[in-house]
Design a protein around this motif. Structure first.
Motif, PDB file in Angstrom:
ATOM      1  N   HIS A   1     -58.882 -34.429 -53.463  1.00  0.00           N
ATOM      2  CA  HIS A   1     -59.663 -33.892 -54.574  1.00  0.00           C
ATOM      3  C   HIS A   1     -60.856 -33.059 -54.121  1.00  0.00           C
ATOM      4  CE1 HIS A   1     -57.474 -35.776 -57.881  1.00  0.00           C
ATOM      5  NE2 HIS A   1     -57.325 -36.817 -57.077  1.00  0.00           N
TER       6      HIS A   1
ATOM      7  N   PRO B   1     -56.791 -31.826 -58.822  1.00  0.00           N
ATOM      8  CA  PRO B   1     -57.948 -31.098 -59.360  1.00  0.00           C
ATOM      9  C   PRO B   1     -59.189 -31.390 -58.525  1.00  0.00           C
ATOM     10  CG  PRO B   1     -57.434 -32.992 -60.735  1.00  0.00           C
ATOM     11  CD  PRO B   1     -56.349 -32.895 -59.715  1.00  0.00           C
TER      12      PRO B   1
ATOM     13  N   TYR C   1     -62.977 -32.000 -57.414  1.00  0.00           N
ATOM     14  CA  TYR C   1     -64.097 -32.684 -58.041  1.00  0.00           C
ATOM     15  C   TYR C   1     -65.060 -31.633 -58.608  1.00  0.00           C
ATOM     16  CZ  TYR C   1     -68.312 -35.470 -58.592  1.00  0.00           C
ATOM     17  OH  TYR C   1     -69.428 -36.091 -59.105  1.00  0.00           O
TER      18      TYR C   1
ATOM     19  N   LYS D   1     -64.219 -28.151 -63.933  1.00  0.00           N
ATOM     20  CA  LYS D   1     -64.074 -28.479 -65.359  1.00  0.00           C
ATOM     21  C   LYS D   1     -62.774 -27.934 -65.945  1.00  0.00           C
ATOM     22  CE  LYS D   1     -69.009 -28.816 -65.956  1.00  0.00           C
ATOM     23  NZ  LYS D   1     -70.224 -28.388 -66.550  1.00  0.00           N
TER      24      LYS D   1
ATOM     25  N   TRP E   1     -59.911 -30.248 -64.751  1.00  0.00           N
ATOM     26  CA  TRP E   1     -60.011 -31.604 -65.264  1.00  0.00           C
ATOM     27  C   TRP E   1     -59.918 -31.677 -66.783  1.00  0.00           C
ATOM     28  CZ3 TRP E   1     -59.596 -36.217 -63.053  1.00  0.00           C
ATOM     29  CH2 TRP E   1     -59.732 -36.299 -61.670  1.00  0.00           C
TER      30      TRP E   1
ATOM     31  N   ARG F   1     -56.669 -32.957 -68.350  1.00  0.00           N
ATOM     32  CA  ARG F   1     -56.426 -34.338 -67.903  1.00  0.00           C
ATOM     33  C   ARG F   1     -57.354 -35.306 -68.633  1.00  0.00           C
ATOM     34  NH1 ARG F   1     -55.454 -30.885 -63.615  1.00  0.00           N
ATOM     35  NH2 ARG F   1     -53.624 -31.378 -62.359  1.00  0.00           N
ATOM     36  N   ILE F   2     -58.612 -34.910 -68.777  1.00  0.00           N
ATOM     37  CA  ILE F   2     -59.582 -35.760 -69.476  1.00  0.00           C
ATOM     38  C   ILE F   2     -59.175 -35.913 -70.938  1.00  0.00           C
ATOM     39  CG2 ILE F   2     -61.994 -35.902 -70.239  1.00  0.00           C
ATOM     40  CD1 ILE F   2     -62.762 -34.515 -67.567  1.00  0.00           C
TER      41      ILE F   2
ATOM     42  N   LEU G   1     -55.403 -41.577 -67.336  1.00  0.00           N
ATOM     43  CA  LEU G   1     -55.876 -41.227 -65.994  1.00  0.00           C
ATOM     44  C   LEU G   1     -55.858 -42.445 -65.077  1.00  0.00           C
ATOM     45  CD1 LEU G   1     -58.869 -38.868 -66.838  1.00  0.00           C
ATOM     46  CD2 LEU G   1     -56.705 -38.230 -65.791  1.00  0.00           C
TER      47      LEU G   1
ATOM     48  N   VAL H   1     -64.241 -38.051 -63.267  1.00  0.00           N
ATOM     49  CA  VAL H   1     -64.284 -37.544 -64.632  1.00  0.00           C
ATOM     50  C   VAL H   1     -65.721 -37.223 -65.028  1.00  0.00           C
ATOM     51  CG1 VAL H   1     -63.958 -38.220 -67.047  1.00  0.00           C
ATOM     52  CG2 VAL H   1     -62.142 -38.615 -65.397  1.00  0.00           C
TER      53      VAL H   1
ATOM     54  N   SER I   1     -66.930 -34.048 -63.701  1.00  0.00           N
ATOM     55  CA  SER I   1     -66.180 -32.852 -64.097  1.00  0.00           C
ATOM     56  C   SER I   1     -66.301 -32.543 -65.569  1.00  0.00           C
ATOM     57  CB  SER I   1     -64.709 -33.049 -63.729  1.00  0.00           C
ATOM     58  OG  SER I   1     -64.584 -33.273 -62.355  1.00  0.00           O
TER      59      SER I   1
END
Length: 169
Positions: A101, A109, A111, A114, A117, A120-121, A128, A165, A168
């Motif tokens: 990462h 993705p 770190y 944005k 992520w 995914r978020i 996740l 998370v 990001s």
């Protein structure tokens, strides 16, 4: 004249090649002599090596004789495995997650990215966490179970996911 010249060149070439092969064989024999006088003796006398050899050649079973003390034949109790301790998200990220990462290896993705992520978020923390714990293979990349660190506690992995998370958003 050409055939004689070629023959002389060939003979000289074969002589030089033979000498080089002889030197190589001599160096190999010399190295084996030096190794037998040093390294092999140290390996043979090493207590750790002796213990490993003794374990390998130990009999598979032992015989219990009635009327004698057979307490030494009792099965050895395996040491209880210590549960993995819970680590913080940043610590787990730096120790395990950063390898992929940090650089975006295998579609991971990065770190703090944005854009990567965001989708995914949007799937939620539970998804996740599940993908991090069980592994995931999607169109954009591959995530091994627990990031390849099966020795880490589930909670430690979830802490690392939460840390990434949070960094990001």
């Amino acid at each position: 004249m050409s055939a004689e010249h070629d023959r002389k060149f060939f003979d000289t070439f074969m002589l030089v090649l033979g000498i080089l092969i002889g030197i190589a064989i001599l160096l190999y024999v010399l190295a084996r002599i030096v190794a037998s006088g040093t390294q092999e003796k140290h390996v043979i006398t090493d207590p750790v090596n002796q213990a490993v050899v003794a374990e390998r050649i130990a009999p598979v079973a032992k015989v219990a004789i009635a009327g004698q003390d057979n307490s030494a034949l009792a099965p050895v109790q395996a040491a209880s495995a210590e549960p993995a301790k819970e680590l913080g998200g940043e610590e787990v990220f730096n120790m395990a997650c950063m390898a992929c990462h940090g650089a975006g290896v295998a579609g991971a993705p990065k770190y703090g990215d944005k854009a990567a992520w965001g989708p995914r978020i949007a799937k939620g923390a539970d998804t996740l966490h599940k993908h991090a714990l069980e592994g995931f293979q999607g169109s954009s990349g591959f995530m091994p179970p627990k990031g390849g660190r099966a020795d880490l506690a589930d909670k430690s992995i979830m802490n690392a996911v939460d840390y990434m998370v949070a960094g990001s958003k």
